[in-house]
Design a protein around this motif. Structure first.
Motif, PDB file in Angstrom:
ATOM      1  N   GLU A  34      26.373  12.312  74.168  1.00  0.00           N
ATOM      2  CA  GLU A  34      26.390  11.279  75.200  1.00  0.00           C
ATOM      3  C   GLU A  34      27.793  11.195  75.784  1.00  0.00           C
ATOM      4  OE1 GLU A  34      25.385   7.620  73.289  1.00  0.00           O
ATOM      5  OE2 GLU A  34      27.324   7.412  72.351  1.00  0.00           O
ATOM      6  N   GLU A  78      25.535  19.499  65.058  1.00  0.00           N
ATOM      7  CA  GLU A  78      24.835  20.159  66.169  1.00  0.00           C
ATOM      8  C   GLU A  78      25.684  21.282  66.752  1.00  0.00           C
ATOM      9  OE1 GLU A  78      22.776  19.166  70.474  1.00  0.00           O
ATOM     10  OE2 GLU A  78      23.488  17.509  69.241  1.00  0.00           O
ATOM     11  N   GLY A 132      23.177  18.345  74.623  1.00  0.00           N
ATOM     12  CA  GLY A 132      22.431  18.682  73.415  1.00  0.00           C
ATOM     13  C   GLY A 132      21.494  17.555  73.033  1.00  0.00           C
ATOM     14  N   LYS A 133      21.163  17.492  71.746  1.00  0.00           N
ATOM     15  CA  LYS A 133      20.229  16.468  71.260  1.00  0.00           C
ATOM     16  C   LYS A 133      20.921  15.158  70.915  1.00  0.00           C
ATOM     17  CE  LYS A 133      17.264  20.039  69.400  1.00  0.00           C
ATOM     18  NZ  LYS A 133      16.939  20.785  68.205  1.00  0.00           N
ATOM     19  N   THR A 134      22.190  15.244  70.517  1.00  0.00           N
ATOM     20  CA  THR A 134      22.880  14.051  70.020  1.00  0.00           C
ATOM     21  C   THR A 134      24.033  13.607  70.910  1.00  0.00           C
ATOM     22  OG1 THR A 134      24.395  15.390  68.693  1.00  0.00           O
ATOM     23  CG2 THR A 134      22.346  14.687  67.633  1.00  0.00           C
ATOM     24  N   GLU A 156      24.894  25.421  66.635  1.00  0.00           N
ATOM     25  CA  GLU A 156      24.947  26.285  67.815  1.00  0.00           C
ATOM     26  C   GLU A 156      25.917  27.437  67.582  1.00  0.00           C
ATOM     27  OE1 GLU A 156      23.214  26.276  70.719  1.00  0.00           O
ATOM     28  OE2 GLU A 156      21.999  24.698  69.804  1.00  0.00           O
ATOM     29  N   SER A 197      22.773  15.950  80.030  1.00  0.00           N
ATOM     30  CA  SER A 197      22.351  16.352  78.694  1.00  0.00           C
ATOM     31  C   SER A 197      23.499  17.032  77.955  1.00  0.00           C
ATOM     32  CB  SER A 197      21.159  17.300  78.796  1.00  0.00           C
ATOM     33  OG  SER A 197      20.826  17.788  77.525  1.00  0.00           O
TER      34      SER A 197
END
Length: 173
Positions: free
Chosen positions: A39, A113, A35-37, A117, A33
């Motif tokens: 990879e 993102e 975060g949300k975006t 943070e 993982s």
């Protein structure tokens, strides 16, 4: 697959082999993982995309055949950090080149993102600094009050004594 001959007393007694399927490696990497975006993209030493979770059309394409030159910058050894755009979104790229396999692992995360943070971290830091200053101020106030009370009492006593009124039985507080 990796195979190594086992030799004891100058005699080959067998072979030790380890086989890992690439799909297992990619599944493991894709479960990380970021975060949300985020990879992780993997690029071979020859410049071919061998893992790209969000854009499967890149698989087995060469970096040179992709319109976006950010991957050429990522592949070069100039910097481990780059910024660029993919599909109109600002991204941050952090590169790690494996010394063993020479594969290039690229973490890709939306810049917004990371900035969000960063902003929340700054807010927390400012909040804790404010609370710390407030607690220090309160502590200093009470400590200075404890130190100054006896001094004030002594100065009142000195003032009464300086009046030379010794017939008065009043108590100095």
């Amino acid at each position: 697959s990796i195979a190594e001959k086992i030799i004891i007393n100058d005699k080959a007694i067998g072979v030790l082999s380890l086989t890992i399927e690439l799909e297992d490696i990619f599944r493991y990497v894709n479960e990380i993982s970021l975060g949300k975006t985020g990879e992780i993209i993997i690029i071979s030493p020859e410049g071919f995309f061998i893992n790209s979770p969000s854009d499967r059309t890149l698989l087995l394409k060469n970096i040179d055949s992709v319109d976006n030159n950010i991957f050429e910058r990522v592949q070069s050894d100039e910097s481990d950090y780059s910024e660029g755009q993919i599909e109109g979104r600002n991204k941050i790229f952090i590169r790690h080149k494996s010394p063993q396999s020479k594969w290039i692992y690229v973490s890709v995360v939306d810049k917004s993102e990371i900035l969000n943070e960063y902003k929340s971290t700054i807010f927390l830091m400012v909040f804790f600094v404010f609370v710390t200053i407030l607690m220090l101020s309160i502590s200093i106030f009470f400590i200075s009050k404890k130190i100054s009370e006896p001094i004030i009492k002594a100065s009142k006593a000195i003032l009464e004594i300086s009046k030379f009124d010794f017939n008065n039985d009043k108590k100095i507080s």
